[in-house]
Structures are given as C-alpha cells and as structure tokens.
Design a protein around this motif. Structure first.
Motif, PDB file in Angstrom:
ATOM      1  N   LEU A  75     -75.301 -19.609 -15.561  1.00 16.99           N
ATOM      2  CA  LEU A  75     -74.195 -20.116 -15.411  1.00 16.99           C
ATOM      3  C   LEU A  75     -74.827 -22.055 -15.767  1.00 16.99           C
ATOM      4  O   LEU A  75     -75.222 -22.475 -15.261  1.00 16.99           O
ATOM      5  CB  LEU A  75     -72.939 -20.693 -14.302  1.00 16.99           C
ATOM      6  CG  LEU A  75     -72.423 -20.078 -13.888  1.00 16.99           C
ATOM      7  CD1 LEU A  75     -71.320 -20.174 -12.507  1.00 16.99           C
ATOM      8  CD2 LEU A  75     -71.747 -18.796 -15.543  1.00 16.99           C
ATOM      9  N   ASP A  76     -74.062 -22.379 -17.397  1.00 14.01           N
ATOM     10  CA  ASP A  76     -74.995 -23.676 -17.279  1.00 14.01           C
ATOM     11  C   ASP A  76     -73.813 -24.438 -17.965  1.00 14.01           C
ATOM     12  O   ASP A  76     -72.457 -24.355 -18.438  1.00 14.01           O
ATOM     13  CB  ASP A  76     -75.676 -23.757 -19.201  1.00 14.01           C
ATOM     14  CG  ASP A  76     -76.475 -24.525 -19.675  1.00 14.01           C
ATOM     15  OD1 ASP A  76     -75.792 -25.785 -19.143  1.00 14.01           O
ATOM     16  OD2 ASP A  76     -77.233 -23.597 -20.489  1.00 14.01           O
ATOM     17  N   LEU A  83     -73.233 -31.095 -12.617  1.00  9.67           N
ATOM     18  CA  LEU A  83     -75.061 -30.540 -11.790  1.00  9.67           C
ATOM     19  C   LEU A  83     -74.009 -30.489 -10.033  1.00  9.67           C
ATOM     20  O   LEU A  83     -74.079 -29.614 -10.104  1.00  9.67           O
ATOM     21  CB  LEU A  83     -75.836 -31.727 -11.209  1.00  9.67           C
ATOM     22  CG  LEU A  83     -77.079 -31.658 -10.514  1.00  9.67           C
ATOM     23  CD1 LEU A  83     -77.721 -30.311 -11.188  1.00  9.67           C
ATOM     24  CD2 LEU A  83     -77.929 -31.977 -10.581  1.00  9.67           C
ATOM     25  N   ALA A  84     -73.284 -31.596 -10.193  1.00 16.35           N
ATOM     26  CA  ALA A  84     -72.671 -31.770  -9.161  1.00 16.35           C
ATOM     27  C   ALA A  84     -71.320 -30.518  -9.413  1.00 16.35           C
ATOM     28  O   ALA A  84     -70.911 -29.559  -8.679  1.00 16.35           O
ATOM     29  CB  ALA A  84     -71.387 -32.379  -8.792  1.00 16.35           C
ATOM     30  N   THR A  85     -70.259 -30.095  -9.840  1.00 12.20           N
ATOM     31  CA  THR A  85     -69.805 -28.750 -10.583  1.00 12.20           C
ATOM     32  C   THR A  85     -70.203 -27.896 -10.294  1.00 12.20           C
ATOM     33  O   THR A  85     -69.760 -26.616  -9.837  1.00 12.20           O
ATOM     34  CB  THR A  85     -69.330 -28.781 -12.060  1.00 12.20           C
ATOM     35  OG1 THR A  85     -68.432 -30.119 -12.563  1.00 12.20           O
ATOM     36  CG2 THR A  85     -68.433 -27.429 -12.546  1.00 12.20           C
ATOM     37  N   LEU A  86     -71.894 -27.335 -11.012  1.00 15.23           N
ATOM     38  CA  LEU A  86     -72.412 -26.460 -10.563  1.00 15.23           C
ATOM     39  C   LEU A  86     -73.009 -26.280  -8.896  1.00 15.23           C
ATOM     40  O   LEU A  86     -72.621 -25.024  -8.323  1.00 15.23           O
ATOM     41  CB  LEU A  86     -73.577 -26.129 -11.476  1.00 15.23           C
ATOM     42  CG  LEU A  86     -73.723 -26.315 -12.542  1.00 15.23           C
ATOM     43  CD1 LEU A  86     -75.084 -26.114 -13.350  1.00 15.23           C
ATOM     44  CD2 LEU A  86     -73.434 -24.643 -13.059  1.00 15.23           C
ATOM     45  N   GLN A  87     -73.267 -27.511  -8.214  1.00 15.55           N
ATOM     46  CA  GLN A  87     -73.324 -26.784  -6.600  1.00 15.55           C
ATOM     47  C   GLN A  87     -72.163 -27.236  -6.617  1.00 15.55           C
ATOM     48  O   GLN A  87     -71.990 -25.846  -5.308  1.00 15.55           O
ATOM     49  CB  GLN A  87     -73.636 -28.444  -6.241  1.00 15.55           C
ATOM     50  CG  GLN A  87     -74.004 -28.273  -4.818  1.00 15.55           C
ATOM     51  CD  GLN A  87     -74.222 -29.604  -4.000  1.00 15.55           C
ATOM     52  OE1 GLN A  87     -74.422 -30.927  -5.208  1.00 15.55           O
ATOM     53  NE2 GLN A  87     -74.425 -30.024  -2.857  1.00 15.55           N
ATOM     54  N   VAL A  89     -69.774 -25.480  -7.188  1.00 16.05           N
ATOM     55  CA  VAL A  89     -69.031 -23.676  -7.682  1.00 16.05           C
ATOM     56  C   VAL A  89     -69.845 -22.550  -7.195  1.00 16.05           C
ATOM     57  O   VAL A  89     -69.674 -21.595  -6.604  1.00 16.05           O
ATOM     58  CB  VAL A  89     -69.066 -23.088  -9.435  1.00 16.05           C
ATOM     59  CG1 VAL A  89     -69.560 -21.922  -9.900  1.00 16.05           C
ATOM     60  CG2 VAL A  89     -67.826 -23.817  -9.654  1.00 16.05           C
ATOM     61  N   GLY A  90     -71.549 -22.962  -7.067  1.00 15.81           N
ATOM     62  CA  GLY A  90     -72.247 -22.723  -5.869  1.00 15.81           C
ATOM     63  C   GLY A  90     -72.254 -22.321  -4.571  1.00 15.81           C
ATOM     64  O   GLY A  90     -72.710 -20.319  -4.731  1.00 15.81           O
ATOM     65  N   GLY A  91     -71.589 -22.893  -3.923  1.00 19.39           N
ATOM     66  CA  GLY A  91     -71.518 -22.715  -2.422  1.00 19.39           C
ATOM     67  C   GLY A  91     -69.905 -22.273  -2.858  1.00 19.39           C
ATOM     68  O   GLY A  91     -69.587 -20.972  -1.655  1.00 19.39           O
ATOM     69  N   ILE A  92     -69.275 -21.732  -3.686  1.00 20.83           N
ATOM     70  CA  ILE A  92     -68.124 -20.902  -3.311  1.00 20.83           C
ATOM     71  C   ILE A  92     -68.028 -19.292  -3.647  1.00 20.83           C
ATOM     72  O   ILE A  92     -68.223 -18.380  -3.105  1.00 20.83           O
ATOM     73  CB  ILE A  92     -66.394 -20.966  -4.482  1.00 20.83           C
ATOM     74  CG1 ILE A  92     -66.291 -22.176  -4.363  1.00 20.83           C
ATOM     75  CG2 ILE A  92     -65.590 -20.091  -4.610  1.00 20.83           C
ATOM     76  CD1 ILE A  92     -65.345 -22.881  -5.326  1.00 20.83           C
ATOM     77  N   PRO A  99     -75.162 -14.961  -4.028  1.00 15.37           N
ATOM     78  CA  PRO A  99     -75.234 -15.880  -4.157  1.00 15.37           C
ATOM     79  C   PRO A  99     -76.559 -16.708  -4.864  1.00 15.37           C
ATOM     80  O   PRO A  99     -76.714 -15.760  -6.203  1.00 15.37           O
ATOM     81  CB  PRO A  99     -77.059 -15.800  -2.957  1.00 15.37           C
ATOM     82  CG  PRO A  99     -76.920 -13.816  -3.037  1.00 15.37           C
ATOM     83  CD  PRO A  99     -76.061 -13.550  -3.179  1.00 15.37           C
ATOM     84  N   SER A 100     -76.685 -17.770  -5.119  1.00 13.81           N
ATOM     85  CA  SER A 100     -77.387 -18.179  -6.339  1.00 13.81           C
ATOM     86  C   SER A 100     -78.763 -19.540  -6.241  1.00 13.81           C
ATOM     87  O   SER A 100     -78.398 -19.948  -5.238  1.00 13.81           O
ATOM     88  CB  SER A 100     -76.198 -18.973  -7.270  1.00 13.81           C
ATOM     89  OG  SER A 100     -75.312 -20.034  -6.403  1.00 13.81           O
ATOM     90  N   GLN A 101     -79.207 -20.193  -7.096  1.00  9.92           N
ATOM     91  CA  GLN A 101     -79.944 -20.880  -7.235  1.00  9.92           C
ATOM     92  C   GLN A 101     -79.626 -22.015  -8.384  1.00  9.92           C
ATOM     93  O   GLN A 101     -79.316 -21.437  -9.377  1.00  9.92           O
ATOM     94  CB  GLN A 101     -81.522 -20.645  -7.517  1.00  9.92           C
ATOM     95  CG  GLN A 101     -82.796 -21.495  -7.408  1.00  9.92           C
ATOM     96  CD  GLN A 101     -82.695 -22.081  -6.091  1.00  9.92           C
ATOM     97  OE1 GLN A 101     -82.920 -21.504  -5.153  1.00  9.92           O
ATOM     98  NE2 GLN A 101     -82.867 -23.392  -6.128  1.00  9.92           N
ATOM     99  N   LEU A 102     -79.637 -23.118  -7.530  1.00 12.32           N
ATOM    100  CA  LEU A 102     -79.669 -23.873  -8.989  1.00 12.32           C
ATOM    101  C   LEU A 102     -81.070 -24.800  -9.055  1.00 12.32           C
ATOM    102  O   LEU A 102     -82.065 -25.106  -8.427  1.00 12.32           O
ATOM    103  CB  LEU A 102     -78.809 -25.658  -7.331  1.00 12.32           C
ATOM    104  CG  LEU A 102     -77.987 -26.632  -8.197  1.00 12.32           C
ATOM    105  CD1 LEU A 102     -76.928 -25.904  -9.315  1.00 12.32           C
ATOM    106  CD2 LEU A 102     -77.665 -27.466  -7.383  1.00 12.32           C
TER     107      LEU A 102
END
Length: 381
Positions: A75-76, A83-87, A89-92, A99-102
């Motif tokens: 996801l880009d 960056l805050a959005t990805l963080q 969403v990654g938690g969700i 699992p994901s890597q930011l």
C-alpha cells in the motif's frame, strides 16, 4: 579486463532477500542519481540488488510475475498524512491477521505485506480493496490511495515498486523502516536489516481466501457494529473500471498504430541486438569477431556437426555501424537458415523474430520494454 567487484554482503543473504521481493527476474526498473526511472530488460541478479543496498542506484520490482501471481503486496500513500494513515491501517490489518512492515518514503510511506506463498494477484488486489473499502465507507477512516499489485492478467507487467533499504536518488536519503508505533527501526548493520525483512512474519495463504472476511466481521463486533459480510470488491465498480480501461486501451492502440513506424525506427536506432539476444536467446553467446560479433543462430541449428563431420560454427553476424549512420545490423550467414536471404536486417526485425510476433504485435511489446520509444503527445516525429 577489469576484475569483478567483490560482493560486500554475503551472497546467500542477498539471494534470500531477493527471493522475498522478486516476482519476476526481468525486467526491473533502475534509477540512477540525476536520471529518471527506466525499465531494464536484463535479469535482476544479486549484484543488482547489492547496488541498490549500497545506494548506487534505486531498484524497483514488478508487483506481479509472468503468470499474474505475486509474492508481496504494497500500500502506497503519498499524501500529506500518508505515513500516519499507513501506520493506522497497518495496525488494523495486524489485528485482522495480516502482519505488515511500514516504511517511510520521500512523500509518505509504503506498507509491505509478505505472502506465505505466491498467490494470484487478482485475489490479493481484491481482498486489499475490499478491506480498505470497508474501512473507508463503513468506518469512515482515511485509507491509502494506491494498492499494488494493480495488474492481474497473465503476461501483464504490473506496476513496479521501489525496494526498501535503498537510497532515494532524488533526495539522496535512505528512508527507514518503522515499527508499528511509527518509531525508526535501528540496525547495527545492513545485514541485520536484511534479516529483519527475510524473517518478517508472512500473511498466511488461507487469509487471502477466507480468513480476511471472518476477521473483518469479528472486528465489526469488537467495535460495536452489527456484523456485515463484506464481499470481494464491488463487481459493478469493477465493470465500470474495466469499461474505462478498455476505452483507454483502444485510444492507446489507435495512437500507437499511427506511431508504429516511429517506434520501429527508435528500436532500430537505440536497441542493441546483443541486448535482445541476452533476453530471448542467452544460448547465442555472441563473441567479438573483427568489427562485429558472431553468435549461434537462434533460428536454425548451427551447433550440430556439418555433413562432412566438421564441428558447427556460429553463423549469426551482428555489427554496429553507427559511424556510417546505419546503426546495428544483423544477418545469418548460413544458407540453411530462412533468414539468410535478403539484405542486412535491424533490431526491430530481430525483436519480431525472437518473440515470434508480427510487426503489429511487436510494437506494443517494444513500448512495454522501452517506454521512451513511444512518441509523446505533441512531440515531433
């Protein structure tokens, strides 16, 4: 001949890291300092990966393989709060079982998902869109604006995504990996960063098929919502997008047809037959002979012994005659080859023959391989 550069990082480590990200060995995208990204139609070997890690160039890899499957998803988000959005969403996704890597990037960030096993890109894409669509429409949350893989058909190239742990050529900055709280992950050496990604938890294959739906309904219960079964990405929307894509492709094909001659001439002037042999006929093994090269012919068997028992000889002759304005030319010198007759031929004809395509079919292939060959709107040809 200059001695080959010794590897900086252990080869097994580079091979393992390459296996995590490499959907297809060729082509890949390279970007050097001061230049733009361009597709490279050679194999992405460990040496190329090491150049990326050393900051010599930035490497991006296709998000799908030749069959339309993928080893990772990304996801880009390049928006101001990306960056805050990805963080968030990654938690969700982590709570949902993925699992994901930011990773930070020049304007936002990337959220990487590493798959337990190669998975159809169409399924991965639809699941990600389905979950993000629920978060956006059902929970009114901001979601990333780009999802990769973006292609799914066999043979499609797929958008290339820049690999992590490299230096961005436009800013000269190494952008870090981040933990789930947004803190920079610090590694004592690059080898530890490589191992971190190699050993990163994978998304189970079953999650993409059924697990995401069960996990999403459980999340709805947990946050006090009435559970709603979320189906794979909205079909009417898919149909509308397919229609728009078809219209766009028709327009592209029409424009490309009018530019076909210019594309063929560009290939003849800029593409070396040696590059084409490297991609399509590695066994040709061209070697320098005088002003040109001799190679084993891909179009007939010149390796077999001749009728008198003498050994076969390379018969494909290639020469670069840019000095006289002719560019690269080639011809098979053997009368046993169907391509022996006629004058010297050029690079576009070699592309046609090696790929087994007509001129009309080889034009879009040339555009995929060398995007610069397609005249831009308003350009003079």
């Amino acid at each position: 001949m200059a001695a080959a550069r010794e590897a900086v990082y252990p080869t097994p480590l580079l091979q393992a890291w390459r296996k995590v990200f490499l959907n297809r060995s060729l082509p890949y995208v390279a970007q050097y300092p001061g230049g733009g990204p361009h597709w490279v139609h050679r194999r992405c070997r460990t040496r190329v990966i090491e150049e990326h890690l050393l900051g010599s160039c930035a490497i991006s890899l296709s998000s799908t393989d030749e069959a339309g499957w993928c080893r990772w998803a990304c996801l880009d988000d390049d928006t101001a709060n990306g960056l805050a959005t990805l963080q968030r969403v990654g938690g969700i996704f982590a709570h949902l079982g993925a699992p994901s890597q930011l990773e930070a990037s020049r304007r936002g960030g990337h959220l990487w998902f590493f798959l337990e096993a190669p998975t159809p890109a169409g399924l991965v894409k639809r699941v990600l869109h389905s979950v993000l669509g629920w978060l956006r429409d059902g929970e009114q949350l901001a979601v990333p604006n780009e999802v990769y893989p973006d292609a799914e058909a066999a043979g499609s190239l797929g958008h290339a995504v820049r690999l992590p742990l490299g230096k961005h050529p436009q800013t000269d900055i190494w952008y870090p990996l981040l933990d789930p709280h947004g803190h920079v992950l610090k590694f004592p050496a690059m080898e530890r960063a490589l191992l971190h990604l190699i050993e990163h938890p994978r998304v189970p294959a079953e999650w993409w098929r059924h697990g995401w739906q069960t996990a999403l309904m459980e999340r709805q219960r947990r946050i006090g919502m009435t559970p709603v079964a979320v189906s794979l990405w909205d079909a009417p929307k898919l149909a509308q997008e397919a229609e728009a894509k078809a219209k766009g492709e028709i327009a592209v094909l029409a424009r490309r047809e009018s530019h076909a001659l210019a594309i063929m001439q560009w290939v003849d002037a800029n593409v070396s037959p040696l590059e084409l042999l490297d991609v399509y006929a590695a066994s040709a093994q061209p070697s320098r002979q005088g002003k040109g090269y001799l190679a084993w012919c891909p179009f007939h068997d010149d390796i077999a012994p001749q009728s008198d028992g003498s050994p076969g000889t390379p018969s494909l002759y290639l020469v670069d005659d840019h000095y006289h304005g002719y560019g690269w030319s080639w011809k098979c010198l053997s009368s046993n080859c169907r391509l022996h007759a006629g004058p010297m031929k050029h690079s576009f004809r070699l592309l046609m023959e090696l790929a087994g395509l007509s001129a009309g079919a080889a034009v879009p292939l040339a555009v995929r391989m060398w995007p610069d060959c397609e005249p831009q709107e308003g350009s003079v040809t």
